[in-house]
Motif scaffolding. Structure first.
Motif, mmCIF file in Angstrom:
data_model
loop_
_atom_site.group_PDB
_atom_site.id
_atom_site.type_symbol
_atom_site.label_atom_id
_atom_site.label_comp_id
_atom_site.label_asym_id
_atom_site.label_seq_id
_atom_site.Cartn_x
_atom_site.Cartn_y
_atom_site.Cartn_z
ATOM 1 N N GLU A 79 53.854 7.678 32.708
ATOM 2 C CA GLU A 79 55.158 8.132 32.211
ATOM 3 C C GLU A 79 55.017 8.843 30.870
ATOM 4 O OE1 GLU A 79 59.251 8.718 32.256
ATOM 5 O OE2 GLU A 79 58.049 7.808 33.860
ATOM 6 N N GLU A 80 54.240 8.252 29.976
ATOM 7 C CA GLU A 80 54.129 8.778 28.619
ATOM 8 C C GLU A 80 53.276 10.043 28.531
ATOM 9 O OE1 GLU A 80 52.814 7.109 24.181
ATOM 10 O OE2 GLU A 80 52.126 6.085 25.994
ATOM 11 N N MET A 81 52.206 10.126 29.315
ATOM 12 C CA MET A 81 51.232 11.204 29.153
ATOM 13 C C MET A 81 51.322 12.289 30.214
ATOM 14 S SD MET A 81 47.939 8.907 28.097
ATOM 15 C CE MET A 81 48.138 7.561 26.933
ATOM 16 N N VAL A 82 52.004 12.016 31.304
ATOM 17 C CA VAL A 82 52.112 13.011 32.373
ATOM 18 C C VAL A 82 53.567 13.407 32.611
ATOM 19 C CG1 VAL A 82 51.630 13.512 34.797
ATOM 20 C CG2 VAL A 82 50.018 12.124 33.475
ATOM 21 N N VAL A 83 54.425 12.426 32.834
ATOM 22 C CA VAL A 83 55.797 12.723 33.230
ATOM 23 C C VAL A 83 56.607 13.319 32.083
ATOM 24 C CG1 VAL A 83 57.962 11.728 34.059
ATOM 25 C CG2 VAL A 83 55.777 10.979 35.033
ATOM 26 N N GLU A 84 56.631 12.657 30.926
ATOM 27 C CA GLU A 84 57.439 13.147 29.810
ATOM 28 C C GLU A 84 56.998 14.523 29.310
ATOM 29 O OE1 GLU A 84 60.262 12.150 28.642
ATOM 30 O OE2 GLU A 84 60.327 10.520 30.096
ATOM 31 N N ARG A 87 58.267 17.106 31.708
ATOM 32 C CA ARG A 87 59.694 17.375 31.550
ATOM 33 C C ARG A 87 59.957 18.237 30.324
ATOM 34 N NH1 ARG A 87 61.311 11.190 33.002
ATOM 35 N NH2 ARG A 87 61.579 11.449 35.264
ATOM 36 N N LEU A 88 59.199 17.993 29.259
ATOM 37 C CA LEU A 88 59.309 18.811 28.052
ATOM 38 C C LEU A 88 59.018 20.268 28.366
ATOM 39 C CD1 LEU A 88 59.454 19.147 24.907
ATOM 40 C CD2 LEU A 88 56.997 18.716 24.906
ATOM 41 N N SER A 89 57.943 20.469 29.136
ATOM 42 C CA SER A 89 57.560 21.832 29.512
ATOM 43 C C SER A 89 58.646 22.485 30.353
ATOM 44 C CB SER A 89 56.240 21.799 30.289
ATOM 45 O OG SER A 89 55.951 23.051 30.836
ATOM 46 N N CYS A 146 52.550 9.340 43.805
ATOM 47 C CA CYS A 146 53.316 8.914 42.635
ATOM 48 C C CYS A 146 54.740 9.454 42.765
ATOM 49 C CB CYS A 146 52.650 9.442 41.366
ATOM 50 S SG CYS A 146 53.443 8.894 39.849
ATOM 51 N N GLU A 147 55.667 8.561 43.122
ATOM 52 C CA GLU A 147 57.025 8.983 43.471
ATOM 53 C C GLU A 147 57.720 9.718 42.326
ATOM 54 O OE1 GLU A 147 58.287 8.791 46.400
ATOM 55 O OE2 GLU A 147 56.791 7.525 47.393
ATOM 56 N N VAL A 148 57.532 9.240 41.109
ATOM 57 C CA VAL A 148 58.235 9.836 39.974
ATOM 58 C C VAL A 148 57.784 11.268 39.742
ATOM 59 C CG1 VAL A 148 56.596 9.091 38.206
ATOM 60 C CG2 VAL A 148 59.001 9.417 37.604
ATOM 61 N N ILE A 149 56.594 11.615 40.234
ATOM 62 C CA ILE A 149 56.081 12.973 40.054
ATOM 63 C C ILE A 149 56.432 13.860 41.239
ATOM 64 C CG2 ILE A 149 53.956 14.343 39.910
ATOM 65 C CD1 ILE A 149 52.788 12.172 38.140
ATOM 66 N N VAL A 155 59.599 17.436 36.956
ATOM 67 C CA VAL A 155 58.234 17.082 36.579
ATOM 68 C C VAL A 155 57.254 18.081 37.174
ATOM 69 C CG1 VAL A 155 56.436 15.326 36.725
ATOM 70 C CG2 VAL A 155 58.815 14.640 36.393
ATOM 71 N N GLU A 156 56.586 18.801 36.299
ATOM 72 C CA GLU A 156 55.578 19.760 36.733
ATOM 73 C C GLU A 156 54.261 19.027 36.984
ATOM 74 O OE1 GLU A 156 54.107 24.140 35.283
ATOM 75 O OE2 GLU A 156 54.141 22.548 33.787
ATOM 76 N N ARG A 157 53.717 19.180 38.164
ATOM 77 C CA ARG A 157 52.481 18.485 38.512
ATOM 78 C C ARG A 157 51.306 19.088 37.750
ATOM 79 N NH1 ARG A 157 53.624 17.945 44.967
ATOM 80 N NH2 ARG A 157 51.510 17.088 45.063
ATOM 81 N N LEU A 158 50.315 18.251 37.489
ATOM 82 C CA LEU A 158 49.208 18.657 36.614
ATOM 83 C C LEU A 158 48.521 19.923 37.077
ATOM 84 C CD1 LEU A 158 47.542 15.222 35.747
ATOM 85 C CD2 LEU A 158 48.905 16.668 34.245
ATOM 86 N N HIS A 159 48.284 20.045 38.376
ATOM 87 C CA HIS A 159 47.522 21.199 38.856
ATOM 88 C C HIS A 159 48.272 22.512 38.650
ATOM 89 C CE1 HIS A 159 49.949 21.838 42.504
ATOM 90 N NE2 HIS A 159 49.977 20.519 42.633
ATOM 91 N N ARG A 160 49.580 22.446 38.434
ATOM 92 C CA ARG A 160 50.360 23.665 38.202
ATOM 93 C C ARG A 160 50.291 24.116 36.745
ATOM 94 N NH1 ARG A 160 53.581 25.251 42.249
ATOM 95 N NH2 ARG A 160 54.876 26.442 40.797
ATOM 96 N N ARG A 161 49.711 23.283 35.889
ATOM 97 C CA ARG A 161 49.602 23.633 34.469
ATOM 98 C C ARG A 161 48.383 24.481 34.166
ATOM 99 N NH1 ARG A 161 50.597 18.094 31.164
ATOM 100 N NH2 ARG A 161 49.462 19.336 29.619
#
Length: 411
Positions: A79-84, A87-89, A146-149, A155-161
Motif C-alpha cells: 500500500e505504502e510503496m506501490v499503491v499510494e 495514485r499520486l502519479s 493483488c486485488e487493490v492493484i 492504481v498504475e501497475r509497476l510495469h506501466r511505469r
C-alpha cells in the motif's frame, strides 16, 4: 525392487509428516531429512523452506501469529510503496500533497522519489520479464492477483511505469570483480520474447515477482536491486506459488518476500562490489572454492592454474546465484534443499561447485583453455543426484586418488 523403493519413500514421507506435526520442530532432524531432498508432494518443501530460511519459528504454536503479522506488514508495504505512489502519479498531487508537482525541486518531493524509483524499476522489469524462460509458469496468471492493484483504475501497475523494450535472455557474469558484463546463459541460450502483461483484472506471476523485488529495493536503498536477484527469488516464489495448501498459496507473495529477505541477509555481501575482497565477499568465496579444489584434486587445480583459467571467469555466477542458472529449475530446487538444510550452507555450496569440476576432470585434464572454459561457463547436463552425492563425499573429507608423480605443491 520397486516395492522396496516405494516402501522406503512412504516411510520417508511419514518421517517428514511426523516431524512437521511436532509442537516444537527438531531443527537438527529437519536439516538431516531435508539435506537428502524434500518430497514434492503435499507442500512439504514449501513448509520446510519457510522453516530453514527462518521465516517460521520452530514452535508451531507461534505459526499463525507470525504469518498474520508478517503478511499484514507486507500488505502495508504494498500500500505504502506501490499503491499510494501510483495514485499520486495518476492524480497529479493528491489531497495531501497540494503543493507537490513533477517539477518540484524540493528533495522531499514525492515526485522526485517516484522518478528515481523508476530507474531501479526499469532494470527489475527487464529481468523479471525473462525469468525462467524454459518453463511457462511465470508468464501465466496467478490465481490470487493483488486485488487493490488490478481492480483499482487509479492504481498504475509497476510495469506501466517503465518503457518496455525487447531483450534476449541473459545471465550475470563478471569481468574481473564486479557486475559489469552480460552474456547468454548456458541453459537459456535461445532468444526468447519478453513476457507480456495479462489483460486488466489479472496478473502474471512475473508481475508479482516484480512487485516483491521493487519493495525490497525500496526497503534497502543502500544496496537497492542488483541484477541477478531475480534468479534468487524465482525458485522460492515458484515453490510457494505451487503449494497445494490454498491458504499458503494465496499468500505466496508475502511469504516469498520474507524468505527472500532472510536469504539475502545471508548472501547480500556477494552483491556488493566494495566487499568483494572481504571475508564475506564473493572474492573470498572464489578463493575458498579453488583452495577446496586444490585439496581434493591437486592435478585438476594445477591444470586450471597452468591454463590461467581463473575462477572469476566461471564461478562468480555459480556462487552468487546459488547455481540457479546452471541447471533446470527442478534440479535447482533439489540443490537448494541441500543448501538450505546445511547448517553452514555456503560451505556446502563450495563442495557442490567443487564436485562440478571434479566430475569433469578426465575431460578437462585433456582439454585446452577454450574447451575447458566452455565446460565451466556452459556446464553440461548432469544427474544432479550424482552431483550432490559427490559433493557430500567431498564434504565428508574423503581424499581423491593420489598421484604419486605429482609434487606436494606445484605452486
Amino acid at each position: 525392487m520397486v516395492h522396496r523403493i516405494m516402501a522406503a519413500y512412504k516411510a520417508r514421507l511419514l518421517e517428514f509428516d511426523a516431524l512437521l506435526k511436532e509442537e516444537t520442530i527438531d531443527v537438527g532432524r529437519l536439516r538431516d531429512l531435508c539435506f537428502s531432498g524434500v518430497p514434492d508432494e503435499g507442500g512439504r518443501r514449501a513448509l520446510c523452506w519457510k522453516l530453514l530460511l527462518h521465516y517460521l519459528p520452530l514452535d508451531r504454536t507461534q505459526w499463525n501469529d507470525t504469518l498474520n503479522k508478517k503478511r499484514a506488514q507486507y500488505n502495508h508495504f504494498v500500500e505504502e510503496m506501490v499503491v499510494e505512489p501510483a495514485r499520486l502519479s495518476k492524480n497529479g498531487s493528491g489531497n495531501n500533497h497540494v503543493d507537490d508537482h513533477p517539477l518540484n525541486p524540493n528533495p522531499e518531493s514525492q515526485w522526485g522519489s517516484f522518478f528515481k524509483d523508476n530507474e531501479v524499476l526499469a532494470q527489475i522489469d527487464k529481468d523479471v520479464r525473462r525469468l525462467c524462460p524454459d518453463i511457462m509458469f511465470f508468464q501465466r496468471g496467478t490465481q490470487f492477483p493483488c486485488e487493490v492493484i488490478v481492480n483499482d483504475p487509479e492504481v498504475e501497475r509497476l510495469h506501466r511505469r517503465v518503457t518496455h523494450s525487447s531483450l534476449t535472455a541473459t545471465a550475470v557474469t563478471r569481468k574481473g570483480l564486479g557486475i559489469t558484463k552480460l552474456e547468454a546463459s548456458n541453459r537459456r541460450s535461445a532468444q526468447t520474447e519478453d513476457y507480456h502483461p495479462l489483460p486488466p483484472g489479472s496478473e502474471a506471476h512475473w508481475e508479482v515477482v516484480e512487485r516483491i523485488l521493487f519493495i525490497y529495493a525500496k526497503l534497502n536503498p543502500g544496496q537497492s536491486y542488483v541484477q541477478g536477484m531475480n534468479e534468487i527469488i524465482g525458485p522460492i516464489y515458484y515453490t510457494f506459488a505451487n503449494d497445494p495448501n490454498i491458504a499458503f498459496r494465496e499468500n505466496a507473495e508475502a511469504d516469498c518476500f520474507w524468505c527472500f529477505i532472510s536469504l539475502m541477509g545471508e548472501i547480500r555481501d556477494f552483491f556488493i562490489r566494495t566487499l568483494d575482497d572481504s571475508e564475506s565477499g564473493i572474492g573470498a568465496m572464489m578463493e575458498r572454492l579453488m583452495s577446496n579444489l586444490r585439496h581434493h584434486d591437486h592435478q585438476l587445480w594445477n591444470r586450471l592454474r597452468t591454463q590461467e583459467l581463473r575462477p572469476q571467469f566461471f564461478s562468480f555466477r555459480w556462487l552468487t546465484l546459488l547455481l540457479s542458472q546452471e541447471f533446470d529449475l527442478p534440479d535447482v530446487i533439489r540443490v537448494w534443499d541441500s543448501l538450505f538444510a546445511d547448517a553452514n550452507r555456503f560451505s556446502y555450496l563450495i563442495q557442490v561447485c567443487t564436485a562440478m569440476m571434479v566430475l569433469q576432470r578426465d575431460v578437462m585434464l585433456q582439454n585446452d583453455f577454450g574447451s575447458n572454459m566452455k565446460i565451466l561457463q556452459h556446464y553440461p547436463p548432469v544427474d544432479v543426484q550424482a552431483l550432490l552425492s559427490k559433493a557430500t563425499e567431498l564434504k565428508e573429507g574423503q581424499e581423491p586418488p593420489s598421484d604419486p608423480s605429482l609434487p606436494e605443491d606445484s605452486s
